[in-house]
Design a protein around this motif. Structure first.
Motif, short mmCIF file in Angstrom:
data_model
loop_
_atom_site.label_atom_id
_atom_site.label_comp_id
_atom_site.label_asym_id
_atom_site.label_seq_id
_atom_site.Cartn_x
_atom_site.Cartn_y
_atom_site.Cartn_z
N TYR A 1 12.80 18.11 -21.58
CA TYR A 1 11.59 16.94 -21.31
C TYR A 1 12.37 15.66 -21.86
O TYR A 1 11.95 14.55 -21.12
CB TYR A 1 10.55 17.48 -22.28
CG TYR A 1 9.78 18.79 -21.64
CD1 TYR A 1 9.26 18.38 -20.56
CD2 TYR A 1 9.47 19.83 -22.37
CE1 TYR A 1 8.27 19.37 -19.84
CE2 TYR A 1 8.91 20.96 -21.81
CZ TYR A 1 8.33 20.66 -20.51
OH TYR A 1 7.29 21.70 -20.01
N GLU A 2 12.86 15.36 -22.74
CA GLU A 2 13.55 14.06 -23.10
C GLU A 2 14.31 13.65 -21.91
O GLU A 2 14.29 12.54 -21.59
CB GLU A 2 14.26 14.10 -24.42
CG GLU A 2 13.37 14.42 -25.61
CD GLU A 2 14.17 14.74 -26.79
OE1 GLU A 2 15.33 14.58 -26.82
OE2 GLU A 2 13.43 14.81 -28.16
N ASN B 1 8.75 28.97 -19.74
CA ASN B 1 8.20 27.34 -20.51
C ASN B 1 7.97 26.48 -19.35
O ASN B 1 6.95 25.82 -19.66
CB ASN B 1 9.42 27.07 -21.44
CG ASN B 1 9.32 27.59 -22.78
OD1 ASN B 1 8.47 27.06 -23.61
ND2 ASN B 1 10.29 28.57 -23.06
N ALA C 1 13.60 26.83 -28.11
CA ALA C 1 12.49 25.57 -28.25
C ALA C 1 13.40 24.31 -28.22
O ALA C 1 12.68 23.21 -27.53
CB ALA C 1 11.75 25.60 -29.44
N ASN C 2 14.41 24.16 -28.74
CA ASN C 2 15.34 22.94 -28.72
C ASN C 2 15.77 22.72 -27.53
O ASN C 2 15.67 21.41 -27.17
CB ASN C 2 16.53 23.22 -29.84
CG ASN C 2 16.11 23.22 -31.02
OD1 ASN C 2 15.14 22.79 -31.64
ND2 ASN C 2 17.04 23.99 -32.16
N ARG D 1 12.79 21.24 -25.34
CA ARG D 1 12.43 19.77 -25.95
C ARG D 1 13.48 18.74 -25.33
O ARG D 1 13.26 17.71 -24.98
CB ARG D 1 12.47 19.67 -27.47
CG ARG D 1 12.04 18.31 -28.10
CD ARG D 1 11.87 18.50 -29.55
NE ARG D 1 11.41 19.81 -30.19
CZ ARG D 1 12.15 20.62 -30.87
NH1 ARG D 1 13.15 20.53 -31.01
NH2 ARG D 1 11.43 21.85 -31.12
N HIS D 2 14.83 19.19 -25.32
CA HIS D 2 15.92 18.10 -24.78
C HIS D 2 15.67 17.78 -23.40
O HIS D 2 16.01 16.86 -22.89
CB HIS D 2 17.12 18.84 -24.98
CG HIS D 2 18.48 17.71 -24.87
ND1 HIS D 2 18.82 16.91 -26.00
CD2 HIS D 2 19.04 17.39 -23.92
CE1 HIS D 2 19.67 16.36 -25.70
NE2 HIS D 2 19.81 16.47 -24.20
#
Length: 296
Positions: free
Chosen positions: A103-104, A124, A96-97, A100-101
């Motif tokens: 997408y950033e 994902n 998940a981390n 998220r990174h």
């Protein structure tokens, strides 16, 4: 009052889950030891590759090479992101981390496309608007040089062909066994000033050497960059593997503790209910005996 049979079934299910989590904890611990051993052998190699490249780039001056060229300003640039996730879940926030990174990072680059390593990453991003160029899976095995070579050759060939102008790697960096964090690294194109800044931030210093390039700087870098790319990708794969095992070990350890607490709570409740029923039955027997005495 709760049904004792239902409580027994719940306790049996938790006991079976506890066996699985403990087994996975042991497996992850063994894999982590092996991964950390390989990582310790790889880290000096990773640092040496970066230092050697820094020394050569610093001593080369201006270099005319497609690997150093800035993105073409005549057209919109495109960035490829190599995302390293796991093939299996049950690793806490590890995947998940990373997602998220990514997408950033996609918000900071132009026209991002993805090169995925790991089945979880593919799940994902499969339904996201991001374009997936390639999806690779190594079946959760310890990465080797052949895996890095396969990835490196694909990335280099597509970069040279012009499919994308920048290449980033997003993987999990293992600061310690309890501190894991996503990290991004720009693989291509090489920017001499940025390379120097990042290397010096990490405490590196350039050795004052002069280099003679035979037959030419261009020819040397044409052969050197693919080797550098393979080494960096291999180091990232190994570190991501060790981080995954550490994250899974921590997650299974926490899951085992939670299961043991639930099991203890259920056993206490089961014993209380069972004792209450036994007491009730004894009271009913005693009451029945007293009633018989009175009749007699």
């Amino acid at each position: 009052m709760e049904n004792l049979r239902d409580l027994r079934l719940r306790m049996r299910a938790i006991e079976q889950t506890l066996q699985v989590t403990k087994a996975m904890n042991l497996i992850s611990t063994a894999k982590l030891r092996k991964g950390r051993r390989i990582l310790m052998d790889t880290e000096p190699y990773f640092a040496r590759i970066q230092k050697t490249m820094f020394d050569i780039i610093s001593g080369a001056g201006s270099v005319r090479s497609k690997f150093f060229a800035a993105p073409n300003t005549e057209k919109k640039s495109r960035a490829a992101i190599l995302v390293i996730t796991s093939d299996k879940g049950l690793a806490g926030g590890y995947n998940a981390n990373i997602v998220r990174h990514v997408y950033e990072l996609c918000e900071r680059v132009n026209n991002p496309v993805l090169i995925l390593v790991g089945a979880i990453g593919y799940r994902n991003f499969l339904h996201s608007p991001l374009l997936i160029l390639e999806n690779l899976s190594y079946k959760s095995k310890l990465p080797d040089m052949d895996d890095a070579k396969e990835l490196s050759e694909y990335i280099i060939s597509q970069f040279v062909w012009g499919l994308f102008d920048e290449v980033y790697i997003v993987y999990t960096h293992m600061y310690s066994s309890i501190k894991l964090a996503p990290k991004e690294l720009q693989l291509l194109p090489l920017n001499a000033e940025k390379f120097q800044s990042e290397f010096e931030k990490s405490g590196g210093k350039r050795s004052e050497r002069s280099f003679e390039f035979v037959p030419s700087k261009h020819e040397v870098f044409e052969h050197l960059i693919p080797m550098y790319s393979k080494g960096i990708i291999y180091s990232c794969l190994v570190e991501a593997y060790a981080s995954e095992q550490s994250a899974r070990m921590s997650a299974m350890d926490e899951a085992s503790k939670n299961a043991e607490e639930m099991l203890t709570s259920l056993k206490t409740r089961y014993n209380r209910i069972r004792q209450a029923r036994i007491t009730q039955e004894l009271s009913e027997i005693a009451g029945g005996a007293e009633a018989l005495k009175e009749r007699l």
